[in-house]
Design an enzyme around this catalytic site. Structure first.
Site, PDB file in Angstrom:
ATOM      1  N   ASP A  93       0.858  -1.173   0.000  1.00  0.00           N
ATOM      2  CA  ASP A  93       0.000   0.000   0.000  1.00  0.00           C
ATOM      3  C   ASP A  93       0.898   1.228   0.000  1.00  0.00           C
ATOM      4  OD1 ASP A  93      -2.151   1.673   0.141  1.00  0.00           O
ATOM      5  OD2 ASP A  93      -2.819   1.038   2.118  1.00  0.00           O
ATOM      6  N   GLY A  96      -1.460   5.983   1.472  1.00  0.00           N
ATOM      7  CA  GLY A  96      -2.650   6.808   1.368  1.00  0.00           C
ATOM      8  C   GLY A  96      -3.665   6.526   2.455  1.00  0.00           C
ATOM      9  N   PHE A  97      -3.819   5.260   2.824  1.00  0.00           N
ATOM     10  CA  PHE A  97      -4.790   4.934   3.870  1.00  0.00           C
ATOM     11  C   PHE A  97      -4.336   5.464   5.223  1.00  0.00           C
ATOM     12  CE2 PHE A  97      -6.844   2.273   7.086  1.00  0.00           C
ATOM     13  CZ  PHE A  97      -8.175   2.406   6.703  1.00  0.00           C
ATOM     14  N   ASP A 273      -7.566  -7.878   0.352  1.00  0.00           N
ATOM     15  CA  ASP A 273      -6.773  -7.863   1.588  1.00  0.00           C
ATOM     16  C   ASP A 273      -7.651  -7.313   2.684  1.00  0.00           C
ATOM     17  OD1 ASP A 273      -5.681  -4.974   2.734  1.00  0.00           O
ATOM     18  OD2 ASP A 273      -6.326  -4.872   0.646  1.00  0.00           O
ATOM     19  N   CYS A 311     -12.468 -27.922   9.119  1.00  0.00           N
ATOM     20  CA  CYS A 311     -11.197 -27.248   8.849  1.00  0.00           C
ATOM     21  C   CYS A 311     -10.025 -28.179   9.099  1.00  0.00           C
ATOM     22  CB  CYS A 311     -11.083 -25.995   9.727  1.00  0.00           C
ATOM     23  SG  CYS A 311      -9.542 -25.072   9.486  1.00  0.00           S
ATOM     24  N   CYS A 313      -6.761 -27.031   9.345  1.00  0.00           N
ATOM     25  CA  CYS A 313      -5.584 -26.273   9.779  1.00  0.00           C
ATOM     26  C   CYS A 313      -4.933 -26.911  11.009  1.00  0.00           C
ATOM     27  CB  CYS A 313      -5.959 -24.814  10.066  1.00  0.00           C
ATOM     28  SG  CYS A 313      -6.764 -24.531  11.658  1.00  0.00           S
ATOM     29  N   CYS A 316      -7.072 -26.615  14.267  1.00  0.00           N
ATOM     30  CA  CYS A 316      -8.246 -27.488  14.333  1.00  0.00           C
ATOM     31  C   CYS A 316      -7.860 -28.963  14.427  1.00  0.00           C
ATOM     32  CB  CYS A 316      -9.144 -27.246  13.130  1.00  0.00           C
ATOM     33  SG  CYS A 316      -9.982 -25.641  13.176  1.00  0.00           S
ATOM     34  N   HIS A 342      -5.650 -20.342  12.287  1.00  0.00           N
ATOM     35  CA  HIS A 342      -6.973 -20.804  11.865  1.00  0.00           C
ATOM     36  C   HIS A 342      -7.675 -19.782  10.973  1.00  0.00           C
ATOM     37  CE1 HIS A 342     -11.003 -22.352  11.714  1.00  0.00           C
ATOM     38  NE2 HIS A 342     -11.418 -21.153  12.095  1.00  0.00           N
TER      39      HIS A 342
END
Length: 379
Positions: A93, A96-97, A273, A311, A313, A316, A342
């Site tokens: 980025d 600007g944000f 994102d 899940c 992952c 999990c 997760h």
């Protein structure tokens, strides 16, 4: 400009599409989600964790990396990839944000933005040229133009059309300066323009046309999920996305919930994102197939089930809700780690399922099932 970003649409299902996006540090399958690594680190995640959950691109932030560790240090490492040991694509980025989030402390002029450092109070001046110079040193695979992120409102004042128009025109002028500096740097990566214009469709269309005239490798939609009612987000997205030519990658910045992402894919968006999966993880808010879980809730104190039986992952596969509840309540560091593994896995696996459903021409079926499951809140 020289296009170092080769984007090819592979399959479509309605407006949803699968693509391949070739960057200097690798090829992405789209639609894709980019974990946010603001300061060169995705919070609570090691590189090996990101690789295990299938992350292929991360997002860094020009402003924060400029503040710390400083561009000289990153330049000494010959770029951000080497500094953080991540040899896959990085999008940055532009800062600007951060101008948007520090708006009350900033003085915005035609030339750039003056503000005090949030780190030590020193006086700083960020211009489109400076932002691009920093991103060139970072060696970002995708460089974002420096823009003014138009807020929905400041205090109780909702930004009106003329204020939004003035902001959008400033962003267009900054976009041209950003590209000119990008070319001066002889940058071999790619640059995206950012569509602004607030909640006003005519201003959004004017922004798109202005950016297309300047010419970028891809186009992002900014200035959404900045406090506006949800219906405006959907309305503007549905209007803007078809106006951007389909041969360019389309990036919806800072959005959002799983439901928002699925809706955006329906409108032809390729890249996403958001800090939500990582930030919520640290606060004990976990995403599952059948609704969200606030793991610190006392109902999970003696729950010996896994977090999400759908899940695969690491979290999990190995730990119960009871244990995750204990870690959250006692504020153990492992709580942030396991929760983040997760949540990011959930998002990245969701994107994988989306890509597969588009390939099979079953996206609408998948979408309806997914949203129905998510709304059941059966956990």
């Amino acid at each position: 400009m020289t296009n170092n970003l080769n984007f090819k649409i592979i399959n479509t299902d309605g407006r949803a599409r699968n693509g391949l996006l070739h960057l200097n540090h690798g090829t992405l399958k789209t639609p894709t989600f980019m974990p946010v690594g603001t300061g060169g680190c995705v919070k609570a995640m090691l590189k090996r964790d990101l690789e295990e959950i299938g992350a292929h691109i991360i997002l860094g932030n020009t402003f924060h990396l400029w503040m710390r560790p400083g561009i000289d240090i990153i330049n000494h490492h010959e770029g951000l990839h080497n500094f953080i040991k991540w040899q896959k694509p990085i999008l940055t980025d532009s800062g600007g944000f951060q101008v948007f989030s520090l708006k009350e402390l900033c003085k915005i002029t035609e030339e750039g933005v003056r503000f005090s450092s949030p780190i030590n109070g020193s006086k700083l001046f960020l211009t489109p040229e400076k932002s691009i110079q920093i991103q060139s040193i970072l060696n970002s695979d995708i460089t974002m133009i420096f823009d003014e992120c138009t807020p929905y409102q400041i205090g109780s004042h909702i930004i009106n059309r003329e204020e939004a128009r003035s902001s959008m025109h400033l962003s267009l002028r900054w976009a041209k300066r950003s590209l000119d500096e990008f070319k001066r740097q002889e940058n071999k990566n790619s640059m995206f323009g950012i569509v602004q214009g607030g909640i006003y469709e005519d201003l959004r269309e004017e922004s798109i046309n202005g950016l297309l005239d300047i010419g970028f490798n891809g186009y992002a939609i900014g200035g959404l999920s900045v406090g506006e009612p949800k219906e405006y987000l959907h309305k503007i997205l549905e209007f803007v996305s078809p106006k951007i030519p389909d041969n360019f990658p389309k990036y919806l910045m800072g959005v959002g919930t799983p439901e928002d992402i699925v809706n955006a894919v329906s409108n032809g968006i390729d890249m996403f994102d958001c800090v939500m999966p990582t930030r919520n993880a640290r606060n004990g808010w976990l995403f599952t197939r059948y609704g969200n879980i606030k793991i610190k809730n006392s109902r999970y104190k003696n729950d010996t089930n896994g977090l999400d039986p759908t899940c695969a992952c690491y979290t999990c596969r190995n730990f119960t809700r009871s244990y995750l509840h204990h870690l959250q309540i006692t504020k153990e560091i492992n709580s942030s780690i396991l929760n983040t593994i997760h949540n990011l896995h959930f998002y990245l696996n969701m994107m994988k399922e989306i890509r597969e459903s588009i390939n099979e021409k079953k996206f609408d079926i998948w979408k309806n099932n997914f949203l129905e499951d998510r709304s059941s809140n059966s956990y």
